[in-house]
Scaffold this motif. Structure first.
Motif, short mmCIF file in Angstrom:
data_model
loop_
_atom_site.label_atom_id
_atom_site.label_comp_id
_atom_site.label_asym_id
_atom_site.label_seq_id
_atom_site.Cartn_x
_atom_site.Cartn_y
_atom_site.Cartn_z
N LEU A 1 0.83 -1.20 0.00
CA LEU A 1 0.00 0.00 0.00
C LEU A 1 0.87 1.25 0.00
CD1 LEU A 1 -2.89 0.81 0.06
CD2 LEU A 1 -2.84 0.71 2.55
N GLN B 1 0.93 4.27 -2.78
CA GLN B 1 0.60 5.66 -2.51
C GLN B 1 1.71 6.59 -2.97
OE1 GLN B 1 -0.32 4.87 1.54
NE2 GLN B 1 -2.47 5.40 1.25
N GLU C 1 -5.15 4.19 -2.64
CA GLU C 1 -5.86 4.43 -1.38
C GLU C 1 -6.00 5.93 -1.20
OE1 GLU C 1 -8.13 4.14 0.91
OE2 GLU C 1 -7.30 2.14 1.34
N ALA C 2 -7.18 6.46 -1.56
CA ALA C 2 -7.40 7.90 -1.49
C ALA C 2 -7.89 8.34 -0.12
CB ALA C 2 -8.42 8.32 -2.56
N GLY C 3 -8.29 7.36 0.70
CA GLY C 3 -8.79 7.71 2.03
C GLY C 3 -10.20 8.28 2.01
N VAL C 4 -10.91 8.13 0.89
CA VAL C 4 -12.28 8.63 0.79
C VAL C 4 -13.22 7.55 1.32
CG1 VAL C 4 -14.08 9.40 -0.83
CG2 VAL C 4 -11.68 9.99 -1.25
N PRO C 5 -14.12 7.90 2.25
CA PRO C 5 -15.02 6.88 2.82
C PRO C 5 -15.86 6.21 1.73
CG PRO C 5 -15.18 8.94 4.04
CD PRO C 5 -14.34 9.22 2.84
N GLU C 6 -16.12 4.92 1.91
CA GLU C 6 -16.93 4.18 0.93
C GLU C 6 -18.37 4.65 0.94
OE1 GLU C 6 -16.60 -0.16 1.41
OE2 GLU C 6 -14.91 0.35 2.69
N HIS D 1 -15.18 6.52 -3.28
CA HIS D 1 -13.86 6.05 -2.84
C HIS D 1 -13.02 5.56 -4.02
CE1 HIS D 1 -16.97 3.03 -2.64
NE2 HIS D 1 -16.08 2.05 -2.64
N SER E 1 -5.33 -7.13 -2.45
CA SER E 1 -5.67 -6.26 -1.31
C SER E 1 -6.85 -6.76 -0.50
CB SER E 1 -6.00 -4.85 -1.80
OG SER E 1 -7.28 -4.86 -2.41
N LYS F 1 -9.59 -5.55 -0.97
CA LYS F 1 -10.44 -4.35 -0.90
C LYS F 1 -10.99 -4.04 -2.28
CE LYS F 1 -8.03 -2.46 3.02
NZ LYS F 1 -7.07 -1.48 3.53
#
Ligand code: FUB
Length: 370
Positions: A21, A25, A83-88, A94, A344, A346
């Protein structure tokens, strides 16, 4: 693109790989190489899970692979997940991708080269957010990269960027293609010299906002359902300069075996997103994802505009919420490129794969278990 169901399908064991990860990034815009191979049969990874094929690259997350053969070589144009860190959420916010990398390989199973950043959101004049599944076409010495991106009003449009090289860098036009909307452009060059763009995707892809032909911001952001007609993918013929629609945007109809148009409620068969068109023995094969039923399926017709008659399942569900594919012929064999979440666990950090696509003597496609 519906996203809340993914939690139901998320594998029990999430293969969190912190070092990977971190590498993703801080992905530098430089050449990288990794290898992957199409597996002849399912093989277990280190966790004991079995996969038909292994990720083509492991240094970055990639999805939505549009593959093409240019000058005897395979080029893959994927989304670049990170991994943008935007909530799903259900709209897929996201999936906040910001650039594209081009991958290439000389042979299936051979070394895969990552050619670095080919286009970045910061260089697209009309950009809002979310660079989703792209595709590429070649004409008259120029490569055309087609990409879905939300504009500054948060409406998905399809843009075009050009390069003299299949690996870019690509230069974006000042505005999106006039009359374009929604997501997942897939470009098909027919043998008569005409080039068509197929596009559209439900839910987060906003296609349901365009059912009347005009934009309806108030349309609920969910998949159409019920006994009304299914919402079809769209197709438009491209202009000779490849930067405009040369004809009206038409809706594609998928018929059942009795010749009746599929209904919106027929979620195992109807179009959801990720269309692709290829030609085999003179017939047009339109393939797509059924989204919330997690299948890749296909329908066959005699015109690039359809209608297409539903024929069957190309690929059963992958690990992850859904997949997105492309189909090419290379050195006498057919291949399907797709993604899953093997690396991942994810749904927004995916990895592209390839496996052979086999047909029966009548041209029907043999269903793949990924
Ligand atoms: O990668 C973002 C979106 O997810 C694509 O546009 C869809 O086809 C789905 O794969």
């Amino acid at each position: 693109m519906l996203r809340n169901l993914f939690t139901l399908r998320r594998p029990a064991l999430l293969l969190a790989l912190p070092t990977l990860l971190a590498a993703c990034q801080s992905q530098p815009a430089q050449q990288q190489a990794a290898t992957g191979a199409a597996a002849p049969g399912a093989k277990a990874d280190s966790t004991g899970k079995k996969y038909l094929a292994q990720p083509l690259v492991r240094d970055i997350y990639t999805a939505d692979p549009s593959a093409h053969v240019f000058n005897g070589k395979i080029y893959i144009y994927p989304s670049h997940d990170f991994e943008a860190g935007v909530p799903e959420n259900d709209n897929g916010d996201h999936f906040a991708m910001r650039d594209y990398h081009v991958l290439s390989l000389d042979s299936i199973g051979g070394k895969v080269t990552d050619h670095g950043v080919a286009l970045d959101t910061k260089d697209i004049p009309w950009a809002g957010r979310q660079l989703w599944a792209p595709d590429v076409a070649f004409k008259n010495g120029t490569y055309y990269l087609y990409f879905p991106l939300k504009d500054k009003q948060d409406v998905f449009r399809i843009g075009v960027a050009t390069s003299p090289s299949p690996t870019g860098p690509f230069k974006a036009e000042a505005a999106p293609i006039a009359g374009s909307f929604s997501i997942d452009p897939a470009v098909f060059a027919d043998t008569d010299g005409k080039t068509y763009m197929y596009f559209g995707g439900l839910w987060g892809g906003q296609l349901q906002r365009w059912v009347t032909g005009k934009y309806n911001a108030a349309a609920p952001d969910k998949k159409p359902d019920g006994n009304g007609p299914a919402v079809g993918a769209r197709v438009a013929v491209l202009s000779p300069d490849m930067k405009h629609f040369a004809g009206p945007v038409k809706e594609i109809t998928i018929l059942d075996s009795l010749g009746k148009p599929l209904l919106a409620s027929d979620s195992k068969h109807r179009f959801f997103e990720g269309g692709w068109l290829h030609k085999y023995q003179g017939k047009y094969y339109f393939s797509y994802s059924t989204g919330d039923t997690h299948l890749l399926v296909y329908a066959v017709g005699t015109s690039p505009y359809g209608p297409f008659t539903y024929k069957g399942v190309i690929m059963k569900p992958v690990e992850g919420w859904t997949t997105h594919h492309s189909i090419i012929e290379f050195k006498g064999k057919w291949y399907i490129f797709y993604h899953d979440t093997q690396l991942s666990g994810k749904t927004w950090l995916r990895n592209v794969k390839v496996t052979e696509l086999k047909r029966n003597p009548d041209g029907s496609i043999v269903t793949i278990t990924p």
